[in-house]
Design a protein around this motif. Sequence first.
Motif, PDB file in Angstrom:
ATOM      1  N   GLU A   1       8.329  14.942  16.284  1.00 41.12           N
ATOM      2  CA  GLU A   1       7.100  15.066  17.150  1.00 41.12           C
ATOM      3  C   GLU A   1       6.500  16.681  17.169  1.00 41.12           C
ATOM      4  N   SER A   2       7.161  17.544  16.345  1.00 43.87           N
ATOM      5  CA  SER A   2       6.773  18.922  16.284  1.00 43.87           C
ATOM      6  C   SER A   2       6.058  19.180  14.963  1.00 43.87           C
ATOM      7  N   LEU A   3       6.249  18.478  13.915  1.00 40.42           N
ATOM      8  CA  LEU A   3       5.940  18.623  12.577  1.00 40.42           C
ATOM      9  C   LEU A   3       4.955  17.709  12.066  1.00 40.42           C
ATOM     10  N   VAL A   4       5.244  16.486  12.383  1.00 39.64           N
ATOM     11  CA  VAL A   4       4.700  15.268  11.218  1.00 39.64           C
ATOM     12  C   VAL A   4       3.626  14.683  11.863  1.00 39.64           C
ATOM     13  N   SER A   5       2.617  14.370  11.054  1.00 39.90           N
ATOM     14  CA  SER A   5       1.391  13.422  11.287  1.00 39.90           C
ATOM     15  C   SER A   5       1.513  12.391  10.282  1.00 39.90           C
ATOM     16  N   PHE A   6       1.504  11.151  10.785  1.00 42.55           N
ATOM     17  CA  PHE A   6       1.839  10.060   9.752  1.00 42.55           C
ATOM     18  C   PHE A   6       0.629   9.212   9.784  1.00 42.55           C
ATOM     19  N   PHE A   7       0.339   8.653   8.484  1.00 41.72           N
ATOM     20  CA  PHE A   7      -0.842   7.918   8.427  1.00 41.72           C
ATOM     21  C   PHE A   7      -0.761   6.875   7.079  1.00 41.72           C
ATOM     22  N   THR A   8      -1.154   6.042   7.255  1.00 38.06           N
ATOM     23  CA  THR A   8      -1.138   4.956   6.132  1.00 38.06           C
ATOM     24  C   THR A   8      -2.183   5.065   5.208  1.00 38.06           C
ATOM     25  N   SER A   9      -2.242   5.256   3.836  1.00 34.14           N
ATOM     26  CA  SER A   9      -3.409   5.414   2.881  1.00 34.14           C
ATOM     27  C   SER A   9      -3.595   3.991   2.506  1.00 34.14           C
ATOM     28  N   LEU A  10      -4.925   3.880   2.444  1.00 34.01           N
ATOM     29  CA  LEU A  10      -5.665   2.534   1.823  1.00 34.01           C
ATOM     30  C   LEU A  10      -6.112   2.914   0.446  1.00 34.01           C
ATOM     31  N   PHE A  11      -5.936   2.171  -0.362  1.00 36.09           N
ATOM     32  CA  PHE A  11      -6.418   2.223  -1.686  1.00 36.09           C
ATOM     33  C   PHE A  11      -7.127   1.147  -2.451  1.00 36.09           C
TER      34      PHE A  11
ATOM     35  N   LYS B   1       0.894  -1.238   0.099  1.00 40.10           N
ATOM     36  CA  LYS B   1       0.014   0.130   0.198  1.00 40.10           C
ATOM     37  C   LYS B   1       0.942   1.087   0.026  1.00 40.10           C
ATOM     38  N   PRO B   2       0.465   2.515  -0.600  1.00 39.99           N
ATOM     39  CA  PRO B   2       1.134   3.670  -0.428  1.00 39.99           C
ATOM     40  C   PRO B   2       1.065   4.324   0.891  1.00 39.99           C
ATOM     41  N   VAL B   3       1.729   4.955   0.884  1.00 35.68           N
ATOM     42  CA  VAL B   3       1.942   5.668   2.424  1.00 35.68           C
ATOM     43  C   VAL B   3       2.100   7.253   2.207  1.00 35.68           C
ATOM     44  N   THR B   4       1.471   8.102   3.065  1.00 33.91           N
ATOM     45  CA  THR B   4       1.566   9.423   2.983  1.00 33.91           C
ATOM     46  C   THR B   4       1.938  10.186   4.143  1.00 33.91           C
ATOM     47  N   ILE B   5       2.798  10.988   4.169  1.00 35.38           N
ATOM     48  CA  ILE B   5       3.601  11.610   5.184  1.00 35.38           C
ATOM     49  C   ILE B   5       3.284  13.024   5.205  1.00 35.38           C
ATOM     50  N   SER B   6       2.624  13.474   6.363  1.00 33.93           N
ATOM     51  CA  SER B   6       2.093  15.009   6.118  1.00 33.93           C
ATOM     52  C   SER B   6       2.728  15.859   7.446  1.00 33.93           C
TER      53      SER B   6
END
Length: 249
Positions: free
Chosen positions: A239-249, A178-183
């Motif tokens: 810890e200061s900038l990033v929220s991490f989530f896994t994208s499901l396609f 699966k693809p992963v998005t880092i935001s």
Amino acid sequence: MSGLPVKQFYDYRTPKTNPSSHKYASFGSEELQRKNTSILFLYEGPNGLSLVAVHDKIDAGDGGAVTFRVTNLPAKGKLVVKDDSYNSSTNLDTWDYSKNRNWKGKESASANISWAWDSGSSDGFVYRGLGNQFEFTIYPQFNENAILSDENNGKLKQWEFLSGNMNDPSRTKLDMTKPVTISSKPCQQETTPQQTARNTKEKDRGKHTTSSKPSTNQKINKDQSIFDQIWNGFVSALESLVSFFTSLF
């Protein structure tokens, strides 16, 4: 902000570097590497925030092949480490990098990278210059799905995102298909199917979703090792900038 420049941290060694090695691999991340595992993390150095990926472990892994298609990278960033980038018939890795503008005129960058490496070595890259606002996606192809899969029969078994203390980092297992998005955007409060796995991991490893800027005045204990200082910089950015989530396609 603390830590060595990311290129120095990665410590990519070839027969022409000093120190030298025929491994053509990252020696600075060796303590984080795992056999037959691809790792992904963010690193804060004196020249900004970087995305770092390392495939396999020196002197341990079986070799393998990976293809990453990365979209919507910040256009001001740059691929500062290409592992591998040497000129030889034995180097089959490909690096396609381009910039484009969307219909609103916003510029972004994309990269299509394919690696193949032998047992006992590793591969990877560093993209420096993520800035404070970003949201990019990695579309992975591992093992037999990778473009250079015919060049090596070794296989990676896991894909992980690292965070936390460098001596015992939290390792979030990613779906290799699966693809992963880092935001840099804060996490949403509601629970969605895309966030379920991430939220479960965050309960174990603490807060990683605040959008406040990291302190530049953090004091580093003189007794800490250089590697501790490097990792503190990485953790501060994460810890200061990033929220991490896994994208499901």
